[in-house]
Design an enzyme around this catalytic site. Structure first.
Site, PDB file in Angstrom:
ATOM      1  CB  CYS A   8       0.125   1.916   4.116  1.00 54.22           C
ATOM      2  SG  CYS A   8      -1.498   1.323   3.780  1.00 54.22           S
ATOM      3  CB  CYS A  26      -0.923  -0.187   1.088  1.00 50.24           C
ATOM      4  SG  CYS A  26      -1.748   1.500   1.623  1.00 50.24           S
TER       5      CYS A  26
END
Length: 106
Positions: free
Chosen positions: A34, A31
């Site tokens: 993230c 991600c």
């Protein structure tokens, strides 16, 4: 205090039974957003010291905790205080915005 890696098995002990408010970051290795907020959370963890705990949960390895909270997308951030969710937000944000959100919630 550095961020703490939390698993499905340690979630209750580390998050719900914590003596201090806990910011939980649900994330995954793949991600991009993230990874963008990771360094900001590390810095905030150092700045807040013992006042809060910042816990990171890898959703790929630990699906139960995010599923029980209805996490649909990541990064998903939750603040727990006295074992209860007091606030949550989704998506990446600059460090200042994260800090304001934490301050308003704890």
């Amino acid at each position: 205090m550095a961020t703490v890696a939390v698993t499905d098995d340690t979630f209750d002990a580390e998050v719900k039974n914590s003596d201090v408010p806990v910011v939980v970051d649900f994330w995954a290795e793949w991600c991009g957003p993230c990874k963008q907020i990771g360094p900001a959370l590390e810095e905030l963890s150092e700045e807040y010291g013992d006042k809060i705990k910042i816990a990171k949960v890898d959703v790929d390895s630990n699906p139960n905790a995010p599923m029980s909270l209805g996490v649909r997308g990541i990064p998903a951030l939750f603040i727990f205080k006295n074992g209860e969710v007091v606030s949550n937000r989704a998506g990446a944000a600059p460090k200042a915005a994260l800090q304001n959100w934490i301050n308003e919630s704890i």
